[in-house]
Design an enzyme around this catalytic site. Structure first.
Site, PDB file in Angstrom:
ATOM      1  N   TRP A 147       0.950  70.804 -27.344  1.00 15.18           N
ATOM      2  CA  TRP A 147       2.106  71.197 -26.830  1.00 15.18           C
ATOM      3  C   TRP A 147       3.136  71.548 -28.303  1.00 15.18           C
ATOM      4  CZ3 TRP A 147      -0.434  67.335 -24.286  1.00 15.18           C
ATOM      5  CH2 TRP A 147      -0.712  67.423 -22.939  1.00 15.18           C
ATOM      6  N   HIS A 168       7.027  69.659 -21.409  1.00 15.50           N
ATOM      7  CA  HIS A 168       6.696  69.514 -20.040  1.00 15.50           C
ATOM      8  C   HIS A 168       7.516  68.463 -19.139  1.00 15.50           C
ATOM      9  CE1 HIS A 168       3.389  66.220 -21.451  1.00 15.50           C
ATOM     10  NE2 HIS A 168       4.615  66.097 -21.745  1.00 15.50           N
ATOM     11  N   ARG A 194       8.626  75.507 -25.305  1.00 20.00           N
ATOM     12  CA  ARG A 194       7.443  75.407 -26.311  1.00 20.00           C
ATOM     13  C   ARG A 194       7.754  76.259 -27.354  1.00 20.00           C
ATOM     14  NH1 ARG A 194       2.317  74.211 -22.451  1.00 20.00           N
ATOM     15  NH2 ARG A 194       3.421  72.314 -21.190  1.00 20.00           N
ATOM     16  N   GLN A 208       8.670  74.114 -14.804  1.00 13.27           N
ATOM     17  CA  GLN A 208       7.508  73.590 -14.390  1.00 13.27           C
ATOM     18  C   GLN A 208       7.836  72.564 -13.056  1.00 13.27           C
ATOM     19  OE1 GLN A 208       5.728  70.897 -17.086  1.00 13.27           O
ATOM     20  NE2 GLN A 208       4.309  72.642 -17.868  1.00 13.27           N
ATOM     21  N   VAL A 254      -4.133  61.664 -17.786  1.00 13.32           N
ATOM     22  CA  VAL A 254      -4.794  61.637 -16.566  1.00 13.32           C
ATOM     23  C   VAL A 254      -6.524  61.550 -16.803  1.00 13.32           C
ATOM     24  CG1 VAL A 254      -3.381  63.110 -14.945  1.00 13.32           C
ATOM     25  CG2 VAL A 254      -5.245  64.476 -16.349  1.00 13.32           C
ATOM     26  N   ALA A 296      -1.294  63.074 -10.436  1.00 16.28           N
ATOM     27  CA  ALA A 296      -0.005  63.774 -10.996  1.00 16.28           C
ATOM     28  C   ALA A 296      -0.433  65.167 -11.112  1.00 16.28           C
ATOM     29  CB  ALA A 296       0.415  63.210 -12.394  1.00 16.28           C
TER      30      ALA A 296
END
Ligand code: FA5
Length: 331
Positions: A147, A168, A194, A208, A254, A296
């Site tokens: 990112w 994000h 970004r 998002q 994740v 998620a």
């Protein structure tokens, strides 16, 4: 015409005048050199002294009254040299309409509400801690390079007081779990930033929609169902059936991680990152990772809009070009 009749007709004419020019004509008609009242004034000369004494002040009074009324009405029209016809039908008011990206966010939120998700929001100016550290992306970890970040000037003492523009919507996962306990299911639509090169599918500022569902037995199969339901409903208006695929991927917050792509004109376009919430994230919010689990996801709203409306270049959404925006008027 006697004075009463002149008065009546003059007042009626003044009241019904709708443009400056009409008033000027009335003025000439009654008060001009050859006007009706001027004629009356002239006729005084032919009267006897006695008659003159009676009629003179009456004519002058009426002359002054009409003049005053005309001037007062002319005042209303002053300031505009245009011929304004106040009886003409008004110009049609141009109503604005909702921006396609806002529309997509509203539509998406509505679908998720229907799936029993709550809609939550979080700050755009975010602490480094929430954007990275709490999501298992420690300082100096190479994953931070995923990112490209707009940092806010000024060194904070620690990652909770060091600020950036969120890259994000995932930090809202942490913020929400700090304050609420499982089970729950939320979505978070919002703007993200970004520091990256702009091209037809990448912007520096985009949107998002984050999703998070946590409970005792939430699995990746639940995610698959939710995402399928969402995509089916979101693209229901498209004549063609949409095709999508899951692909293994990596995000530090994740495990396992996946990416979802949609087929567009024979090519796969990535629309979201997702996966099962990493135990380190649960630990950061003082959840017991042995007691809860969840999925998620973070979907690119602009990408959804591009697919749904067949927009070939993301930059069009931010161009402010009315020729583009007006096409979404009835959507
Ligand atoms: C993320 O931002 C993760 N936070 C997503 C996530 C959430 C993963 C929860 C796991 C769990 P990524 O950088 O891939 O991931 O961005 C997610 C989506 O945002 C992409 O699939 C894409 O649709 C969209 N996106 C990413 N960069 C841009 C960009 N520059 N312009 C427009 N859309 C973008």
């Amino acid at each position: 015409m006697n004075l009463e009749e002149i008065k009546k007709s003059a007042i009626e004419a003044i009241e019904s005048a709708t443009i400056k020019e009409a008033l000027n004509e009335i003025k000439t008609h009654y008060l001009g050199r050859n006007g009706l009242l001027t004629g009356e004034l002239k006729s005084l000369k032919e009267m006897t002294m006695e008659m003159r004494r009676d009629a003179g002040p009456k004519i002058q009074e009426l002359y002054a009254e009409i003049e005053k009324k005309i001037e007062a009405k002319l005042q209303l029209f002053s300031g505009s040299s245009r011929k304004t016809d106040y009886t003409a039908p008004g110009k049609k008011f141009q109503y604005g309409h909702i921006h396609p990206l806002s529309q997509v966010m509203e539509d998406s939120a509505k679908i998720f509400r229907g799936l029993n998700f709550s809609v939550i929001s979080g700050p755009e100016l975010e602490a480094e801690y929430y954007n990275f550290d709490a999501l298992n992306i420690p300082a100096n970890h190479p994953a931070r390079e995923m990112w490209d970040t707009f940092w806010i000037k000024g060194e904070g003492k620690n990652s909770k007081s060091n600020y950036l523009l969120r890259t994000h919507t995932s930090p809202v996962q942490v913020r929400y779990m700090e304050k609420n306990s499982a089970p729950f299911q939320i979505v978070v639509p919002g703007r993200v930033f970004r520091y990256e090169a702009v091209d037809m599918s990448h912007e520096v500022n985009f949107y998002q929609l984050e999703g998070l569902m946590v409970g005792e037995n939430v699995t990746l199969a639940n995610f698959k169902y939710v995402v399928e339901q969402f995509l089916k409903e979101f693209f229901a208006t498209m004549d063609k059936k949409i095709e999508f695929r899951f692909r293994p991927s990596y995000f530090p917050f994740v495990e396992p991680g996946v990416e979802v792509d949609i087929k567009l004109k024979g090519k796969w376009l990535e629309i979201m990152g997702a996966g099962m919430v990493h135990r380190r994230v649960f630990e950061a919010v003082h959840y017991n990772p042995d007691e809860v689990q969840g999925f998620a996801f973070g979907v690119g709203v602009d990408r959804l809009a591009m697919i749904k409306y067949g927009v070939p270049d993301i930059r069009l959404f931010y161009s402010g070009d009315l020729r583009f925006l007006k096409q979404f008027k009835s959507s």
